[in-house]
Design a protein around this motif. Structure first.
Motif, short mmCIF file in Angstrom:
data_model
loop_
_atom_site.label_atom_id
_atom_site.label_comp_id
_atom_site.label_asym_id
_atom_site.label_seq_id
_atom_site.Cartn_x
_atom_site.Cartn_y
_atom_site.Cartn_z
N ALA A 178 7.28 -0.52 -14.32
CA ALA A 178 6.53 0.60 -14.90
C ALA A 178 6.83 1.89 -14.14
CB ALA A 178 5.04 0.30 -14.87
N ILE A 179 6.83 1.82 -12.82
CA ILE A 179 7.12 3.01 -12.01
C ILE A 179 8.56 3.47 -12.22
CG2 ILE A 179 7.39 3.86 -9.65
CD1 ILE A 179 4.48 3.65 -10.59
N ARG A 180 9.50 2.53 -12.27
CA ARG A 180 10.91 2.90 -12.47
C ARG A 180 11.10 3.62 -13.80
NH1 ARG A 180 15.49 1.63 -14.88
NH2 ARG A 180 14.49 0.07 -16.21
N MET A 181 10.44 3.14 -14.84
CA MET A 181 10.61 3.75 -16.16
C MET A 181 9.95 5.13 -16.23
SD MET A 181 10.63 0.77 -18.99
CE MET A 181 11.45 1.91 -20.11
N ILE A 182 8.83 5.28 -15.54
CA ILE A 182 8.19 6.61 -15.47
C ILE A 182 9.13 7.59 -14.78
CG2 ILE A 182 6.32 7.91 -14.40
CD1 ILE A 182 4.54 5.43 -14.86
N VAL A 204 14.60 -6.97 -12.94
CA VAL A 204 14.08 -5.79 -12.23
C VAL A 204 14.60 -5.87 -10.80
CG1 VAL A 204 12.01 -4.57 -11.44
CG2 VAL A 204 11.99 -5.78 -13.63
N PRO A 205 15.20 -4.81 -10.25
CA PRO A 205 15.75 -4.87 -8.90
C PRO A 205 14.67 -4.81 -7.82
CG PRO A 205 16.03 -2.66 -9.76
CD PRO A 205 15.45 -3.49 -10.89
N GLN A 228 0.82 -1.20 0.00
CA GLN A 228 0.00 0.00 0.00
C GLN A 228 0.86 1.26 0.00
OE1 GLN A 228 -3.13 0.17 -0.49
NE2 GLN A 228 -3.51 2.34 -0.08
N SER A 229 1.98 1.23 0.70
CA SER A 229 2.87 2.39 0.73
C SER A 229 3.41 2.69 -0.67
CB SER A 229 4.03 2.15 1.69
OG SER A 229 4.78 0.99 1.32
N PHE A 230 3.69 1.65 -1.44
CA PHE A 230 4.18 1.82 -2.82
C PHE A 230 3.09 2.42 -3.69
CE2 PHE A 230 4.95 0.13 -7.11
CZ PHE A 230 6.28 0.48 -7.30
N ILE A 231 1.86 1.98 -3.49
CA ILE A 231 0.71 2.51 -4.23
C ILE A 231 0.54 4.00 -3.94
CG2 ILE A 231 -1.82 2.44 -4.38
CD1 ILE A 231 -1.61 -0.61 -3.94
N GLU A 232 0.58 4.36 -2.66
CA GLU A 232 0.36 5.75 -2.27
C GLU A 232 1.49 6.65 -2.73
OE1 GLU A 232 -0.22 5.52 1.92
OE2 GLU A 232 -2.23 4.63 1.75
N GLN A 233 2.73 6.21 -2.57
CA GLN A 233 3.88 7.03 -2.95
C GLN A 233 3.90 7.34 -4.44
OE1 GLN A 233 7.20 4.73 -1.54
NE2 GLN A 233 6.69 5.07 0.61
N ASN A 234 3.37 6.43 -5.24
CA ASN A 234 3.45 6.58 -6.69
C ASN A 234 2.11 6.91 -7.35
OD1 ASN A 234 6.38 5.78 -7.28
ND2 ASN A 234 5.68 4.07 -6.01
N GLY A 235 1.11 7.23 -6.53
CA GLY A 235 -0.18 7.64 -7.07
C GLY A 235 -0.84 6.62 -7.95
N GLU A 263 6.67 -1.45 -24.06
CA GLU A 263 7.46 -2.57 -24.58
C GLU A 263 8.31 -3.20 -23.47
OE1 GLU A 263 9.68 -0.96 -27.81
OE2 GLU A 263 7.94 -0.83 -29.15
N ARG A 264 8.90 -2.37 -22.64
CA ARG A 264 9.73 -2.89 -21.56
C ARG A 264 8.90 -3.64 -20.53
NH1 ARG A 264 14.41 -5.03 -19.72
NH2 ARG A 264 14.69 -4.58 -17.49
N VAL A 265 7.75 -3.07 -20.16
CA VAL A 265 6.91 -3.74 -19.16
C VAL A 265 6.37 -5.06 -19.71
CG1 VAL A 265 4.79 -3.55 -17.81
CG2 VAL A 265 6.34 -1.60 -17.97
N ALA A 266 6.01 -5.09 -21.00
CA ALA A 266 5.55 -6.34 -21.61
C ALA A 266 6.66 -7.39 -21.59
CB ALA A 266 5.07 -6.09 -23.04
N HIS A 267 7.90 -6.95 -21.81
CA HIS A 267 9.04 -7.87 -21.75
C HIS A 267 9.21 -8.43 -20.34
CE1 HIS A 267 13.03 -9.54 -22.41
NE2 HIS A 267 13.49 -8.83 -21.38
N ILE A 268 9.08 -7.56 -19.35
CA ILE A 268 9.20 -8.02 -17.96
C ILE A 268 8.06 -8.98 -17.62
CG2 ILE A 268 9.12 -7.29 -15.54
CD1 ILE A 268 11.77 -6.73 -17.08
N ALA A 269 6.86 -8.67 -18.07
CA ALA A 269 5.72 -9.56 -17.82
C ALA A 269 5.99 -10.95 -18.41
CB ALA A 269 4.45 -8.97 -18.42
#
Length: 314
Positions: free
Chosen positions: A147-151, A249-250, A15-22, A162-168
């Motif tokens: 996704a958040i890191r790339m944003i 992904v780290p 939840q903290s990750f959700i809130e910090q990144n909107g 494209e990157r997120v699809a690759h990670i998925a």
């Protein structure tokens, strides 16, 4: 360009990750024994579910993911005014209709967003990108984290998608349930006969726990262990080795269907946290979603990470 993220409630991230990144959460309605829960990853609602002690009866629950209309309202009422592009991440399309619902909703959103943005004094187009994480629960975590890191690093929408699809496509989600009888009852309720009565009976009698893997849109058993604690140690040790080998992904996700302190007291947990710390990998811990708990039972453990293709031996 303002880029935002929306996730399916069954994507297990803190939840903290959700809130910090909107991050916007597309909720799931859960009905069980006359109780109604809004599964939007709110810790208060998750605790209410646990306090009601509905876990043993959750196999009869009805779950309703965000409908096409729900997604349209979320975007037209809020997202098109807050962002210029939103990437939507859902659990695997083979296990939930939410991915298809978001795809269908996107047509109406992209058709009707202009008057909404103009009324808010916003010019320019609005973009949507929908990605199937091809995993479930903690297994979806690496895609959300990337996704958040790339944003944050200012990547444009096309490269981001494209990157997120690759990670998925290279995310591994592992799960170990506590109760095979519960898992079988839930599977039967949903018309999934993959867990037989015999395997459930033998599993409980011998305390055998299956190790399940969600990978590239499919879920299947990849091993079995005797005893939940031993199984947790097996998964923690395996995850630590993958961390040491290097992740795409780290970040490594853990989710647990109960009090997180119970998970942290399991053998192997602290060794995994040390491995993550040494490798500079963020450990993302979260309670399992209410949806996850009614589908696989309270007390289940899930782990998610992205790595190069490999064969796991348990």
């Amino acid at each position: 360009m303002r880029i935002g993220v929306a996730i399916d409630a069954a994507c297990d991230v803190p939840q903290s990750f959700i809130e910090q990144n909107g991050i916007a959460v597309m909720p799931i309605t859960v009905r069980v024994d006359g109780h109604v829960f809004k599964d939007d990853r709110d810790p208060v609602e998750i605790q209410r579910f646990l306090d009601q002690k509905l876990g043993s009866r959750g196999h009869s629950a009805e779950t309703e993911p965000s409908t096409v209309e729900d997604v349209q309202h979320l975007f037209l009422d809020r997202m098109v005014k807050e962002y210029d592009c939103v990437i939507c991440l859902t659990i695997m399309a083979t296990r939930s209709p939410i991915h298809d619902n978001v795809i269908k909703a996107s047509f109406a959103i992209l058709k009707h967003y202009r008057p909404v943005r103009e009324a808010a004094g916003i010019t320019g187009p609005f973009l949507m990108r929908v990605v199937d994480t091809r995993s479930i629960f903690a297994g979806s975590g690496p895609s959300v984290a990337e996704a958040i890191r790339m944003i944050q690093t200012g990547q444009p929408p096309q490269q981001l998608r494209e990157r997120v699809a690759h990670i998925a496509n290279n995310s591994y989600g592992y799960m170990m349930p506590r109760d095979l009888h519960y898992l079988r009852a839930r599977a039967k309720k949903k018309g999934d006969r993959s867990v037989s009565a015999l395997s459930a009976m033998l599993g409980s009698a011998l305390d055998i726990k299956p190790l399940l893997r969600a990978y590239r849109g499919e879920t299947a058993p990849v091993g079995k262990v005797r005893g939940f604690e031993h199984g947790a140690q097996t998964l923690f040790d395996y995850a630590a080795k993958r961390v040491q080998a290097g992740l795409l992904v780290p970040a490594l996700s853990l989710s647990y269907g109960g009090d997180l302190d119970d998970m942290r007291n399991l053998v192997g947990y602290h060794a995994l946290t040390r491995a993550c710390g040494d490798a500079g990998v963020e450990l993302m811990e979260s309670p399992m979603s209410i949806t996850g708990m009614v589908n696989v039972g309270e007390g289940a453990l899930t782990i998610g990470f992205a790595s190069e293709e490999h064969v796991a031996e348990f």
